[in-house]
Design a protein around this motif. Structure first.
Motif, mmCIF file in Angstrom:
data_model
loop_
_atom_site.group_PDB
_atom_site.id
_atom_site.type_symbol
_atom_site.label_atom_id
_atom_site.label_comp_id
_atom_site.label_asym_id
_atom_site.label_seq_id
_atom_site.Cartn_x
_atom_site.Cartn_y
_atom_site.Cartn_z
ATOM 1 N N THR A 1 -3.988 2.272 5.471
ATOM 2 C CA THR A 1 -3.617 2.685 4.027
ATOM 3 C C THR A 1 -4.951 1.911 3.242
ATOM 4 O O THR A 1 -5.548 2.644 2.354
ATOM 5 N N PHE A 2 -5.340 0.785 3.631
ATOM 6 C CA PHE A 2 -6.269 -0.110 2.855
ATOM 7 C C PHE A 2 -7.541 0.806 2.860
ATOM 8 O O PHE A 2 -8.442 1.095 2.139
ATOM 9 N N ARG A 3 -7.835 1.078 4.265
ATOM 10 C CA ARG A 3 -9.255 1.512 4.538
ATOM 11 C C ARG A 3 -9.324 3.092 4.185
ATOM 12 O O ARG A 3 -10.474 3.232 3.681
ATOM 13 N N HIS A 4 -8.435 3.935 4.316
ATOM 14 C CA HIS A 4 -8.659 5.222 3.981
ATOM 15 C C HIS A 4 -8.200 5.516 2.719
ATOM 16 O O HIS A 4 -8.624 6.622 2.224
ATOM 17 N N VAL A 5 -7.569 4.898 2.063
ATOM 18 C CA VAL A 5 -6.703 5.335 0.804
ATOM 19 C C VAL A 5 -7.412 4.438 -0.385
ATOM 20 O O VAL A 5 -8.186 4.736 -1.316
#
Lengths: 271, 316, 338
Positions: free
Chosen positions: B231-235
């Motif tokens: 979630t952190f990396r992609h959003v």
């Protein structure tokens, strides 16, 4: 990010955020501790004892008073100039759609977006080129240049809310341009201008980098402190002055916050 | 309310103000010009003029024997920037600015994220003040505070001794490059103070960028089976990126040009700001000082251009 | 009959955009005049031209016979009720209402008295000490009205003043505005995109599209005898019939409009008098609208006709064949040929 009012943060995030805020605040709080230490020669921790005598010592130092006086005078005039220039600029940019708005925003931001040393040395070489001797006014000139942006940012945010139909409503009801300015625009942007002015004052009061290039032999309070940091004479007095500086800049910032909190935020990125 | 005034075009007030008002209403461009002239004259002539004059001087050279400025166009001064001792200064400063920016982003992100997503009402205001106060407090006092903390007999040493971790500090200080006699005269110390002083400038832009993200976007990602790291990396990260770039404009630029922090807390090796200060002051070599200032201007110009392309100005 | 506002070939172009394009109109003193049209049709620009916020790029404007071009808004005896009300947030309600009198130099006591009276007129007595932020949308709308009327303008301009209100409040305000206008005798010029509002309130309606007036007339004229396909479509969602279809019914080959409520199911017997026309087709959709049902019929050649039938009548099944009939004089031939 407003959907989940009830959700609570993961523990890791809480700890990281709290640690980050502690990192920001603890060093400043330590200044207060050191202002009362009995230790004179070193930065020993924990302080071996506490005393109030350095307040009295600092009070009796004429050089501190002179530096404080100069700083207050410079900050007042620089703030006044920045208020006029920043408000005019913000009014022009927000009330009309003309080409080059972005260029003007960039021009206003440039004195703080570029490192202070560049502004400083540029002004210094310009002064020497034009054979202007360093004086009170050369300091003010430098400070006003980078204070404009603070006023501008605050004023632009507020003008955006006032512009348009309020001004038309006033004119529709029979008020000409000056009356509209006096009865509608000024009361609505007043607090934003006051906040911008407070922040500009705090910024000017604290500025050291540009000042070293434009001050000549005069000492503002930050220049005085810088001298003490490079060549310490009486450390406890420096500690007391440091505490004083924190308090003096704290008040306008808090005031600015309360003046603008219902609505737009203080343009923090504008320092 | 019964009687209706019989004229449809009113007389208007008399006097200078009323006439001026009518004049400006008919000629809005003149009003605009009058409003813009003072700030543009000030910033355009005094500020940009000085800046331009400074840049011009970088194309002059200094006569080595007389110490006077030779007003002939030359690129010699720029060539001097490339000699190893000067080039090292530039490299050192840029690496430091990059590291400071990176560290600031890492420390600022959780604060900004918490403030944007979880803090409400009173807490939100408290967070805001908690960031604004250190940001606006006196720069010199902050530097001074760290001198107190990092001094050999200061708080940090005392704190580590309490934790029986003095050996760790000694081991770190014995390392090459980052170590030194004490933290207050090492690169590590310089780095810590830079991060401390400029990091607050990173928080608000990131927070502003994150506030524009609908909360359900993060829930959607978790819903679709994304773990927190994904979630952190992609959003989160892509959405916060404009804010990080906007903040980095400040952390990077302010580090590039600072000459007081490395002078007070650091080894004796120079940074760009110190070199400029020394060249224009004691050395009296204005052309070389001017050439040195061109380095951060060029870097920041490039940086601002990149930031603009990424849409970072909206997050300011 | 005195002309309150006169537009003589008035244009307002923004670069290549013709917001208002050669508009002629004459608002009669004391009438309730509506300017109706979709957003971007030029109706609001016309209002702003009357108020003085915009200047025409061509043509001539008169207000009660006096030339209005080049006259700033603050010298026109015309007041506006703004769409977002534009109440001054830093002033109390009473100060808001008294603003116009204040800038004209009316003494404090006199103007506050007048403002109190104006507030009473819009049924908000005693609200003077509050701030705009403490009032509901409907109350703010009334304050905006009082603030404009206290100046006794010769023309009152209203820019979608009811747009932000909910349905019930809107209907109530429509009646009140109408009553107020009749009792004050002030000329009202009212901008709206809501055809129902325009038809129910106005004495005359100007229908705008693409910067031009498509039709100007009484609500009944505009509703029953639309002159263009646009008007037929925008006002009252009439069935617009193609020239070929109209010809097949025995009329000249022109565009025609047919109101849904003019149609009835079946061949039209009983007490129906006069010549009747019949259309046969297949039911493609039915929908329940409360007091009536709408039946959409495919009448061949791609022509779809909507009919309003009383809820008391049985609804035909979807897909079944039906006959619709209407009185011959209800079909309105438009000016447009092809």
């Amino acid at each position: 990010m407003r959907s989940d009012r009830s959700a609570s943060a993961p523990m890791g995030l809480k700890i990281a955020a709290a640690a980050g805020l502690l990192f920001l605040h603890v060093p400043i709080l330590l200044i207060f501790l050191y202002a009362f230490t009995t230790e004179e020669k070193s930065y020993q921790f924990p302080p071996p004892g506490y005393t109030l005598k350095w307040l009295a010592v600092a009070w009796d130092r004429p050089d501190v008073w002179a530096a404080l006086g100069l700083s207050v005078r410079v900050a007042s005039i620089a703030t006044a100039v920045a208020l006029v220039l920043g408000t005019l600029c913000a009014a022009a940019v927000s009330q009309t759609r003309f080409f080059g708005r972005e260029t003007i925003s960039l021009l206003v931001i440039l004195p703080i977006a570029l490192p202070g040393i560049i502004t400083g040395i540029a002004l210094r070489s310009a002064f020497s080129f034009a054979e202007i001797p360093f004086s009170f006014w050369t300091i003010v000139l430098g400070h006003a240049t980078f204070c404009v942006v603070v006023v501008y940012n605050n004023a632009v945010a507020r003008f955006r809310r006032v512009s348009g139909s309020l001004i038309e409503a006033s004119m529709d009801l029979g008020a000409d341009g000056f009356q509209t300015f006096r009865y509608v625009i000024l009361p609505n942007i007043g607090t934003a201008l006051l906040a911008g002015g407070m922040l500009a004052f705090a910024l000017s009061f604290d500025e050291v980098i540009v000042t070293t290039f434009t001050a000549g032999q005069q000492q503002t309070l930050p220049i005085w402190m810088l001298e003490e940091l490079v060549r310490p004479r009486q450390r406890p007095v420096t500690n007391v002055v440091a505490m004083l500086v924190v308090l003096v800049t704290l008040l306008p910032i808090l005031a600015a916050y309360y003046l603008t909190r219902e609505g737009d935020q203080v343009a923090g990125a504008g320092k | 309310m019964s009687a209706i005034t019989q004229t449809s075009i009113l007389e208007g007030r008399s006097g200078t103000f009323a006439r001026l008002s009518d004049f400006f209403w008919r000629n809005p461009k003149i009003l605009l010009f009058l409003m813009l002239a003072p700030p543009l004259l000030w910033l355009g002539i005094i500020y940009l003029g000085s800046l331009f004059a400074l840049l011009l001087q970088s194309f002059f050279s200094i006569d080595e024997f007389s110490g006077l400025i030779n007003y002939e166009f030359t690129l010699d001064t720029y060539r001097q920037l490339l000699i190893p001792s000067n080039f090292d200064i530039i490299l050192r400063t840029v690496v430091m600015a990059a590291l400071v920016t990176l560290a600031s982003a890492v420390i600022a992100f959780p604060i900004a994220y918490y403030a944007a997503r979880y803090a409400r009402g009173k807490w939100k205001a408290l967070f805001y003040l908690g960031v604004m106060l250190p940001l606006w407090s006196s720069y010199l006092v902050k530097v001074y505070a760290w001198k107190l903390i990092l001094a050999k007999e200061g708080i940090f040493t005392w704190f580590l001794a309490k934790l029986h971790l003095t050996w760790l500090l000694d081991a770190w200080l014995s390392l090459p490059v980052v170590g030194g006699n004490s933290l207050s005269i090492s690169y590590t110390g310089t780095f810590i103070v830079f991060v401390y002083v400029w990091m607050p400038f990173m928080i608000l832009p990131i927070q502003a960028a994150l506030e524009r993200v609908p909360g359900n976007l993060i829930e959607a990602s978790a819903d679709l089976g994304g773990n927190p790291a994904q979630t952190f990396r992609h959003v989160l990260f892509p959405l916060a990126l404009p804010g990080i770039i906007a903040g980095s404009i400040f952390t990077f630029s302010l580090t590039l040009g600072d000459y007081i922090i490395p002078q007070i807390i650091g080894s004796s090796r120079l940074f760009i700001g110190q070199a400029v200060y020394a060249q224009q002051g004691t050395a009296g070599n204005i052309p070389l000082a001017a050439a040195f200032t061109v380095v951060p201007i060029v870097i920041m110009g490039f940086y601002l251009w990149m930031a603009k392309k990424q849409g970072a100005f909206d997050a300011l | 009959m005195t002309t309150a506002v006169l537009f003589d070939k008035v244009s307002r172009h923004f670069g290549s955009v013709r917001a208002v394009d050669s508009v002629d109109l004459a608002v009669v003193e004391g009438e309730f005049f509506a300017m109706l049209g979709p957003s971007g049709s030029g109706k609001t620009t016309c209002l702003r031209l009357m108020a003085g916020f915009e200047q025409p790029t061509g043509g001539h404007i008169e207000i009660f016979g006096e030339t209005a071009e080049g006259v700033p808004p603050y010298r026109r005896n015309v007041n506006t009720v703004f769409q977002d009300y534009a109440l001054f947030p830093h002033l109390s309600i009473l100060e808001n209402v008294a603003y116009g009198l204040m800038v004209k130099g009316v003494g404090k006591e006199e103007r506050l008295k007048a403002a109190e009276d104006a507030l009473a007129m819009v049924k908000l007595p005693g609200y003077g000490t509050r701030r705009p932020g403490q009032l509901s949308g409907g109350q703010r709308q009334r304050v905006a009205l009082a603030r404009a009327l206290v100046n006794r303008p010769r023309v009152l301009l209203l820019d979608e003043p009811l747009g932000a209100l909910d349905l019930k409040l809107r209907e109530q305000m429509q009646e009140e505005l109408k009553t107020l206008q009749k009792s004050l005798g002030i000329t009202f010029v009212f901008v709206t995109h809501d055809q129902g509002e325009a038809l129910s309130m106005a004495d005359r309606v100007a229908v705008f599209n693409d910067g031009r007036i498509q039709q100007l007339g009484t609500p009944e004229e505009v509703y029953k005898r639309p002159q263009t396909r646009f008007v037929a479509d925008f006002v009252g969602s009439s069935n617009v019939l193609s020239p070929a279809f109209v010809k097949s019914l025995g009329y000249p080959a022109r565009y025609a409009s047919l109101r849904p409520e003019a149609l009835s199911l079946g061949g039209g017997t009983g007490d129906v008098t006069g010549e009747r026309k019949r259309v046969t087709g297949t039911v493609v959709a039915t929908s329940f609208l409360g007091a009536a049902n709408r039946v959409t019929v495919e009448a061949g050649g791609g022509t779809r006709i909507a009919a309003m039938v009383p809820a008391s009548e049985a609804l035909p099944e979807q897909g079944s064949g039906v006959t619709l009939s209407f009185a011959a004089h209800d079909l309105h031939l438009m000016d447009e040929a092809a």
